[in-house]
Design a protein around this motif. Structure first.
Motif, PDB file in Angstrom:
ATOM      1  N   LEU A 195     -11.016  -6.865  16.107  1.00  0.00           N
ATOM      2  CA  LEU A 195      -9.697  -7.259  15.610  1.00  0.00           C
ATOM      3  C   LEU A 195      -8.874  -5.990  15.395  1.00  0.00           C
ATOM      4  N   GLN A 196      -8.020  -5.673  16.355  1.00  0.00           N
ATOM      5  CA  GLN A 196      -7.236  -4.450  16.302  1.00  0.00           C
ATOM      6  C   GLN A 196      -5.768  -4.778  16.090  1.00  0.00           C
ATOM      7  N   GLY A 197      -4.988  -3.725  15.945  1.00  0.00           N
ATOM      8  CA  GLY A 197      -3.568  -3.892  15.646  1.00  0.00           C
ATOM      9  C   GLY A 197      -3.270  -3.275  14.294  1.00  0.00           C
ATOM     10  N   LYS A 198      -2.548  -3.970  13.442  1.00  0.00           N
ATOM     11  CA  LYS A 198      -2.187  -3.447  12.123  1.00  0.00           C
ATOM     12  C   LYS A 198      -3.363  -3.670  11.177  1.00  0.00           C
ATOM     13  N   LEU A 199      -4.055  -2.578  10.817  1.00  0.00           N
ATOM     14  CA  LEU A 199      -5.181  -2.668   9.896  1.00  0.00           C
ATOM     15  C   LEU A 199      -4.738  -2.732   8.448  1.00  0.00           C
ATOM     16  N   MET A 200      -3.597  -2.132   8.132  1.00  0.00           N
ATOM     17  CA  MET A 200      -3.087  -2.146   6.771  1.00  0.00           C
ATOM     18  C   MET A 200      -1.577  -2.309   6.827  1.00  0.00           C
ATOM     19  N   LYS A 201      -1.076  -3.297   6.142  1.00  0.00           N
ATOM     20  CA  LYS A 201       0.363  -3.540   6.155  1.00  0.00           C
ATOM     21  C   LYS A 201       1.096  -2.465   5.348  1.00  0.00           C
ATOM     22  N   ARG A 202       2.384  -2.390   5.553  1.00  0.00           N
ATOM     23  CA  ARG A 202       3.202  -1.338   4.944  1.00  0.00           C
ATOM     24  C   ARG A 202       3.371  -1.600   3.442  1.00  0.00           C
ATOM     25  N   HIS A 203       2.930  -0.657   2.641  1.00  0.00           N
ATOM     26  CA  HIS A 203       3.115  -0.716   1.190  1.00  0.00           C
ATOM     27  C   HIS A 203       2.754   0.650   0.610  1.00  0.00           C
ATOM     28  N   ARG A 204       3.025   0.834  -0.651  1.00  0.00           N
ATOM     29  CA  ARG A 204       2.658   2.069  -1.343  1.00  0.00           C
ATOM     30  C   ARG A 204       1.166   2.016  -1.635  1.00  0.00           C
ATOM     31  N   VAL A 205       0.455   3.050  -1.228  1.00  0.00           N
ATOM     32  CA  VAL A 205      -1.011   3.054  -1.305  1.00  0.00           C
ATOM     33  C   VAL A 205      -1.430   3.773  -2.584  1.00  0.00           C
ATOM     34  N   PRO A 206      -2.246   3.139  -3.418  1.00  0.00           N
ATOM     35  CA  PRO A 206      -2.715   3.824  -4.639  1.00  0.00           C
ATOM     36  C   PRO A 206      -3.649   4.973  -4.299  1.00  0.00           C
ATOM     37  N   LYS A 207      -3.512   6.043  -5.077  1.00  0.00           N
ATOM     38  CA  LYS A 207      -4.290   7.263  -4.836  1.00  0.00           C
ATOM     39  C   LYS A 207      -5.532   7.318  -5.702  1.00  0.00           C
ATOM     40  N   ASN A 208      -5.428   6.921  -6.945  1.00  0.00           N
ATOM     41  CA  ASN A 208      -6.561   6.973  -7.856  1.00  0.00           C
ATOM     42  C   ASN A 208      -6.440   5.832  -8.846  1.00  0.00           C
ATOM     43  N   GLU A 209      -7.345   5.824  -9.801  1.00  0.00           N
ATOM     44  CA  GLU A 209      -7.361   4.744 -10.794  1.00  0.00           C
ATOM     45  C   GLU A 209      -6.341   4.961 -11.896  1.00  0.00           C
ATOM     46  N   GLN A 210      -5.683   6.128 -11.937  1.00  0.00           N
ATOM     47  CA  GLN A 210      -4.675   6.384 -12.966  1.00  0.00           C
ATOM     48  C   GLN A 210      -3.314   5.797 -12.608  1.00  0.00           C
ATOM     49  N   GLY A 211      -3.178   5.173 -11.460  1.00  0.00           N
ATOM     50  CA  GLY A 211      -1.920   4.557 -11.069  1.00  0.00           C
ATOM     51  C   GLY A 211      -1.043   5.426 -10.201  1.00  0.00           C
ATOM     52  N   ASP A 212      -1.545   6.586  -9.736  1.00  0.00           N
ATOM     53  CA  ASP A 212      -0.755   7.450  -8.860  1.00  0.00           C
ATOM     54  C   ASP A 212      -0.788   6.907  -7.430  1.00  0.00           C
ATOM     55  N   TYR A 213       0.246   7.236  -6.656  1.00  0.00           N
ATOM     56  CA  TYR A 213       0.353   6.799  -5.265  1.00  0.00           C
ATOM     57  C   TYR A 213       0.350   8.030  -4.350  1.00  0.00           C
ATOM     58  N   TYR A 214      -0.069   7.800  -3.105  1.00  0.00           N
ATOM     59  CA  TYR A 214      -0.061   8.876  -2.121  1.00  0.00           C
ATOM     60  C   TYR A 214       1.374   9.309  -1.808  1.00  0.00           C
ATOM     61  N   HIS A 215       1.582  10.649  -1.729  1.00  0.00           N
ATOM     62  CA  HIS A 215       2.875  11.237  -1.410  1.00  0.00           C
ATOM     63  C   HIS A 215       2.716  12.057  -0.141  1.00  0.00           C
ATOM     64  N   TRP A 216       3.846  12.349   0.532  1.00  0.00           N
ATOM     65  CA  TRP A 216       3.743  13.121   1.768  1.00  0.00           C
ATOM     66  C   TRP A 216       3.201  14.523   1.531  1.00  0.00           C
ATOM     67  N   LYS A 217       3.237  14.971   0.273  1.00  0.00           N
ATOM     68  CA  LYS A 217       2.662  16.265  -0.027  1.00  0.00           C
ATOM     69  C   LYS A 217       1.136  16.243   0.060  1.00  0.00           C
ATOM     70  N   ASP A 218       0.515  15.029  -0.018  1.00  0.00           N
ATOM     71  CA  ASP A 218      -0.938  14.915   0.052  1.00  0.00           C
ATOM     72  C   ASP A 218      -1.452  14.844   1.476  1.00  0.00           C
ATOM     73  N   LEU A 219      -0.564  14.823   2.470  1.00  0.00           N
ATOM     74  CA  LEU A 219      -0.972  14.657   3.854  1.00  0.00           C
ATOM     75  C   LEU A 219      -0.891  15.991   4.575  1.00  0.00           C
ATOM     76  N   ASN A 220      -1.982  16.307   5.288  1.00  0.00           N
ATOM     77  CA  ASN A 220      -2.031  17.531   6.085  1.00  0.00           C
ATOM     78  C   ASN A 220      -3.143  17.378   7.103  1.00  0.00           C
ATOM     79  N   LEU A 221      -3.076  18.173   8.159  1.00  0.00           N
ATOM     80  CA  LEU A 221      -4.083  18.090   9.206  1.00  0.00           C
ATOM     81  C   LEU A 221      -5.397  18.684   8.715  1.00  0.00           C
ATOM     82  N   GLY A 222      -6.498  18.136   9.244  1.00  0.00           N
ATOM     83  CA  GLY A 222      -7.812  18.645   8.890  1.00  0.00           C
ATOM     84  C   GLY A 222      -8.291  18.204   7.523  1.00  0.00           C
TER      85      GLY A 222
END
Length: 620
Positions: free
Chosen positions: A140-167
């Motif tokens: 079952l391929q295609g969209k594995l996760m729909k568009r939304h704000r993704v939680p980062k940890n249990e404290q309620g923080d969300y992933y930001h573009w600053k958390d994304l990098n290669l490697g």
């Protein structure tokens, strides 16, 4: 103001002339109206000048020209501000990534590498994951996760573009993604924000997919002395046999109709199962793929393993040939036993020409109809009515017994009520009276006991509405009580309790007389005889005797009784019932006068002559 000493401890000079340090008043009244004015004195009593402005304010006033404004003052345009959803509209960061998925149920692969694309939307900091679709992947391929704000940890923080990098590894909902590459816009944007982008990595491929892409080695078939002669002679010629595979020895086994194809071109055999509509089996086309089937194996060493991947001519002593197939024969193909019961016309001609067989009578393999076992109805268990309990034996989901709707509509709200007494050896039950109600709509009976004060018996519902069988009837053929069975003095047995009918209401008499043709004459006459004394009393009361004369007689008797000794009313009633042996409720004149003389009841001859002498016991 002139520069002075710094306002520090030891450097400040206190002016002794300043004694007032309050703020000046700025509110005042003029002609009864309140208005505000500028303060004249500062803190400490210093004089304030009206145009005391700073140098910067004076410069602004010099450079600003005078304007004349009519109406509402026009406000200056706001400073240029662009919101994030406008500045970053349709700007998306795209990363190439992959994740590893375990495959515990396949012997050919232990894990699977799945390549995905991670999209980060700058306008609202949302993310989505899309896997490119691969043809015939079975996933079952295609969209594995729909568009939304993704939680980062249990404290309620969300992933930001600053958390994304290669490697780097990115864990989203328990699944770890490895970011290996990004597009040019993503790289330029991250570098413009001061983020050092790591060098890209190589995208890992799925090992099983790479294995499938390698060419498969073709099987080399050893050549015979003349490999093409048989093929050219018997090409497109197939023997067709109709057989039955008996699988009843296994759990949930059955007789499977099959078609056996024998290809004369290369002596291969194919078995196809014949599927019928709604047979409950998977409709796969081939039960046994086309192949050469061994008949007799060569004797092998016992120490040599018998499990081989491919059977060659060295392990087989004899292969299946056309002479091994025929109508009525049983063949075992790869452990399955097939009974051949018929063949087509081409097969018959082939055997007739090559082997001289002329008997092609089909074998009858149709199932014989099973003998229908008569259903045995278990005995009645005593719960509910027999018709209702019988439905549990006729179907898995019981249905209520069918009712006579016409009878229910015609006799709706028609109830025959009788007064019954309980036959019981217990002395306390002799004086108990019950109301027996017979419902004409469905022939059911209910019994109610009127409460009697200080009797020690609660009273109330004695028997709920149900059908009652007559004594002696069997559960297989129950006989229920009908309206014709209720007569005065008859005994009704209800579940082991015997009741004697002693009275009925007038509706019973009226209903029986209106429907006399539907009831026995004895039943109607019994009710008529019971109501005859009451009719005589009514006729006597309405025979023309003035009511005043009867009232005067009663008053006179009551006066005379008051002059007598204490009068025993109970014994007086018992005497009347004792002489009324037939239970008609009437006495003749002589007996009535004798009872009155025994109890010293005064009787006026003048008044007695005016009354017809058939006095009721109730008159006493």
């Amino acid at each position: 103001p002139e520069p002075g000493l710094p306002f520090l401890p030891g450097c400040a000079i206190k002016d002794p002339t300043k004694t007032s340090f309050h703020r000046s008043q700025t509110l005042d009244f003029k002609n009864g109206y309140a208005f505000s004015r500028l303060p004249r004195e500062g803190v400490g009593g210093e004089t304030l000048y009206e145009n005391q402005l700073s140098q910067d304010e004076l410069d602004d006033l010099c450079s600003k020209g005078a304007t004349l404004t009519y109406g509402q003052v026009k406000r200056s345009a706001p400073s240029s501000f662009t919101p994030a959803f406008v500045a970053y509209d349709k700007k998306v960061l795209k990363f190439d990534a992959y994740f590893q998925e375990e495959v515990p149920i396949s012997p050919e692969e232990h894990y699977r590498i799945r390549q995905v694309g991670i999209y980060y939307y700058l306008e609202d900091d949302s993310m989505c994951i899309i896997e490119p679709k691969v043809k015939n992947s079975g996933l079952l391929q295609g969209k594995l996760m729909k568009r939304h704000r993704v939680p980062k940890n249990e404290q309620g923080d969300y992933y930001h573009w600053k958390d994304l990098n290669l490697g780097t590894d990115l864990t989203i909902y328990g699944r770890t993604y490895r970011l290996v590459n990004c597009d040019a816009f993503t790289k330029v944007f991250l570098e413009s924000q001061g983020i050092e982008v790591n060098p890209p990595e190589e995208l890992v491929s799925d090992p099983y997919t790479e294995q499938r892409r390698t060419p498969v080695q073709k099987r080399v078939v050893p050549a015979g002395p003349d490999p093409f002669r048989q093929f050219l002679t018997y090409d497109t010629k197939v023997l067709r046999f109709y057989a039955i595979w008996d699988d009843t020895n296994c759990a949930f086994g059955d007789h499977h109709p099959c078609v056996i194809h024998y290809f004369l071109a290369d002596d291969t055999v194919e078995v196809r199962e014949v599927h019928r509509r709604n047979d409950g089996r998977d409709p796969f086309p081939v039960l046994m793929r086309r192949q050469r089937l061994p008949k007799i194996f060569v004797d092998k060493n016992k120490n040599f393993p018998s499990c081989v991947l491919e059977i060659t001519d060295h392990e087989v002593q004899e292969w299946y040939s056309p002479k091994d197939f025929g109508i009525g024969k049983t063949v075992t193909l790869l452990g399955r036993t097939f009974l051949i019961y018929d063949c087509d016309k081409f097969t018959q001609d082939f055997y007739r020409e090559k082997y001289g067989i002329t008997d092609f009578q089909p074998v009858d393999v149709n199932k014989k109809p099973l003998e229908k076992t008569p259903q045995v109805i278990p005995p009645y268990n005593g719960f509910g009515i027999p018709e209702d309990s019988l439905q549990n034996c006729l179907s898995l989901f019981p249905k209520p017994p069918r009712k006579d709707i016409i009878k229910m509509l015609e006799n709706n709200l028609k109830v025959l009520r009788y007064q019954v007494a309980l036959e019981s050896p217990v002395p306390e039950d002799k004086n108990r009276r019950f109301i027996l109600s017979y419902f004409l709509s469905d022939d059911t009976i209910s019994i109610y006991e009127p409460p009697v004060k200080n009797s020690g018996i609660t009273g109330g519902k004695y028997l709920k509405r149900t059908k009652v069988t007559k004594p002696g009837s069997t559960p297989e053929n129950p006989i229920y009580y009908e309206a014709s069975d209720f007569t005065i003095g008859s005994t009704i047995e209800v579940f082991g309790h015997r009741f004697v009918i002693i009275d009925a209401d007038e509706f019973v008499l009226n209903y029986l007389e209106r429907n006399a043709e539907s009831f026995p004459a004895a039943t109607v006459q019994s009710i008529r005889d019971h109501f005859l004394p009451r009719k005589v009393v009514v006729e006597t009361t309405s025979s023309g005797i003035p009511k005043k004369d009867l009232d005067d007689l009663i008053v006179e008797v009551q006066k005379e009784l008051k002059l007598q000794q204490p009068f025993n009313t109970r014994q007086f009633h018992e005497a009347f019932h004792h002489f009324d042996k037939e239970g008609s409720g009437f006495l003749d004149k002589t007996t009535f006068l004798n009872i009155c003389d025994r109890f010293n009841v005064p009787t006026s001859t003048i008044l007695l002559k005016k009354v017809r002498w058939k006095g009721c016991c109730a008159c006493g």
